[in-house]
Scaffold this active site. Structure first.
Site, PDB file in Angstrom:
ATOM      1  CG  ASP A  14      -0.515  17.004  21.510  1.00 58.16           C
ATOM      2  OD1 ASP A  14      -1.413  16.610  20.744  1.00 58.16           O
ATOM      3  OD2 ASP A  14       0.214  17.992  21.272  1.00 58.16           O
ATOM      4  CG  HIS A  54       4.031  34.769  33.955  1.00 61.46           C
ATOM      5  ND1 HIS A  54       3.293  35.008  32.817  1.00 61.46           N
ATOM      6  CD2 HIS A  54       5.118  35.589  33.873  1.00 61.46           C
ATOM      7  CE1 HIS A  54       3.902  35.918  32.074  1.00 61.46           C
ATOM      8  NE2 HIS A  54       5.013  36.295  32.698  1.00 61.46           N
ATOM      9  CB  SER A  76       5.164  39.251  31.471  1.00 65.55           C
ATOM     10  OG  SER A  76       5.771  38.295  30.650  1.00 65.55           O
TER      11      SER A  76
END
Length: 525
Positions: free
Chosen positions: A252, A277, A449
């Site tokens: 892509d 994660h 996070s």
């Protein structure tokens, strides 16, 4: 993500603060002494500051006193991340299923352009590793811009450090192997090292260094050493390697936003371990409460939609913009974005996606970043954000979250957490958070996070039990109802003593109990 070693506090900190959920009442909070017990550490973000002396979000208190016997609506939470292990025993019962899609028939049944997107979409396909955005900018060459000059300087600095880190990790691994060979055994202790008598200068140096490593890290040092080795070589082989093209396997063009149909439906990617994660983030929000395994999620009435768009390296703006739109179009009411970067060549694509989410009444919760910087300063920008000029927000649905540790007092803000009284909205637990990782395991991780999904979990609670409230109202509730930070807090890796008002727009810590009280009151207006 930076790992922070915490030390026990021997001091009792008593500060008089104002609690603003319902009325201005004076409350004295006392910090817990010493290290937390394992049972406390595994759920410290759910505990209550007044009752437990730990700066959690009062989640357990909210369930016990406010939500018991109440019925809410299901809320879909989009996890835009590295992928989610949807087969995990503590997550599989809360995974979103696209009921308009017939699994495995190879047909785009719901005609949204994504074939067999049963549990979400993987915009990265089989790609895992990627370069940093600064690497991409440097690779394109000098265009005379200030962005290029800044990126080149940052790249050179980061590359130089990575090369020094490589020398260090190579020495540590070599020292470990040399000692194993000398002792003729794999595992050894400090006493074993003290018992070695040698005139070999190289072996003597290895003994000295590994004695320090063992004394500080303990018998589990080898696991940490392997993680460090993987991180250092990952930087040099992928993140900072100008010749590496992680996009090639995807086929892509990240510069063309008009081509939107790429990737596949394997939402954990080609290797489940690389979805660590995202799986951890999902667990913080939604791992099943009270089932006796692992930890507990913040929200009990949610479905997790996995949207894989964050590689090992910097995410592409195109993938993030399309991931946000995908989550919005498929019913997410909260989106968690535990990612960020310093450069964003196509930031307008992401801005437009955020505004699209705002129009559709979707809250976007974003991690503030882990550099210990004031992100109000232009040179410390953390993308995506919700302001193009650092003066006015262009959307009302973005909540940017900094990280707390579990020691109340001036040092309650994690030293790695970014801050800023304009670009950071609120703080939430983000250090030593216990949650799901791939293949039915659990682990402590730290970073903003982890703070973002803690806040997103509370947002999902509000949207589940007070579904008439708008995304902008939920954002304001999370900011206004929080427990105030101590009057003085330490900010950044330099641990500068600062006013709480310098830390964030609200100067507060997310509190689920207070937030639900405020939501109840607001919903009646």
């Amino acid at each position: 993500m930076k790992k922070i070693n915490l030390t026990a506090s021997a001091l009792v900190v008593a500060l008089s603060l104002c609690l603003s959920a319902n009325a201005q009442t004076s409350t004295t909070y006392v910090a817990k002494k010493g290290e937390l017990k394992e049972s406390e550490l595994q759920r410290w973000s759910h505990l209550d500051l007044a009752k437990d002396s730990i700066p959690g979000m009062s989640v357990d208190k909210a369930y016990a006193e406010l939500l018991k016997g109440k019925k809410g609506v299901k809320v879909i939470v989009g996890i835009v991340d590295s992928g989610v292990d949807i087969d995990h025993d503590d997550l599989k019962s809360v995974v979103w299923t696209n009921k308009k899609e017939i699994p495995g028939n190879g047909i785009d049944d719901d005609k949204n352009g994504y074939i067999d997107d049963v549990h979400g979409w993987n915009f990265l396909g089989d790609a895992v590793h990627e370069t940093l955005e600064m690497t991409r900018i440097v690779k394109k060459g000098d265009d005379g811009s200030e962005t290029y000059k800044k990126a080149l300087a940052a790249y050179n600095e980061k590359n130089s450090k990575a090369l020094k880190d490589k020398q260090q990790v190579d020495f540590l691994l070599g020292a470990d192997k040399a000692i194993q060979k000398y002792l003729n055994k794999e595992n050894y202790t400090v006493d074993d090292l003290k018992g070695i008598s040698t005139t070999d200068p190289d072996l003597s140096k290895s003994i000295m260094v590994m004695t320090r490593v063992l004394s500080n890290a303990g018998p589990g040092f080898r696991g940490e050493l392997e993680e460090y080795n993987k991180y250092v070589y990952g930087q040099l082989d992928y993140n900072l390697n100008k010749d590496f093209d992680g996009r090639k396997v995807l086929g892509d063009n990240p510069e063309d936003i008009t081509k939107t149909k790429y990737g596949n439906n394997v939402v954990y990617g080609p290797d489940k371990e690389e979805a660590l994660h995202g799986t951890h983030v999902a667990g913080i929000i939604a791992q099943v409460r009270g089932n006796g395994i692992g930890g507990d999620g913040v929200a009990d009435n949610v479905e997790i939609m996995a949207v894989r768009a964050v590689p090992d390296g910097d995410e592409y703006d195109k993938d993030i913009a399309l991931a946000i739109r995908y989550a919005v179009d498929n019913g997410a009411k909260v989106i968690n974005g535990s990612f960020g970067k310093s450069y964003s060549p196509h930031k307008q694509w992401v801005f437009d996606a955020i505004k699209y989410a705002e129009k559709k009444d979707v809250l976007f919760v974003h991690a503030a970043g882990n550099d210990g910087d004031n992100i109000d300063l232009a040179e410390n920008a953390n993308y995506p954000n919700d302001s193009a000029d650092n003066k006015k927000e262009f959307a009302s649905n973005v909540l940017t979250v900094g990280a707390l540790n579990n020691k109340y007092g001036e040092g309650v803000i994690a030293e790695f957490s970014n801050y800023g009284n304009f670009n950071v909205d609120v703080f939430a637990p983000g250090d030593e958070i216990y949650a799901t990782i791939p293949n039915n395991k659990f682990k402590y991780l730290q970073g903003t996070s982890m703070a973002a999904p803690n806040a997103a979990g509370v947002a999902a609670l509000i949207r589940a039990y007070y579904p008439k409230l708008k995304a902008s109202q939920v954002k304001q509730i999370l900011m206004d109802s929080g427990t105030p930070l101590p009057a003085t807090v330490n900010l950044g890796e330099g641990q500068m003593a600062s006013k709480a008002a310098d830390s964030s727009k609200s100067g507060k810590m997310v509190n689920a109990y207070n937030a639900l009280l405020m939501a109840e009151k607001m919903s009646k207006k």
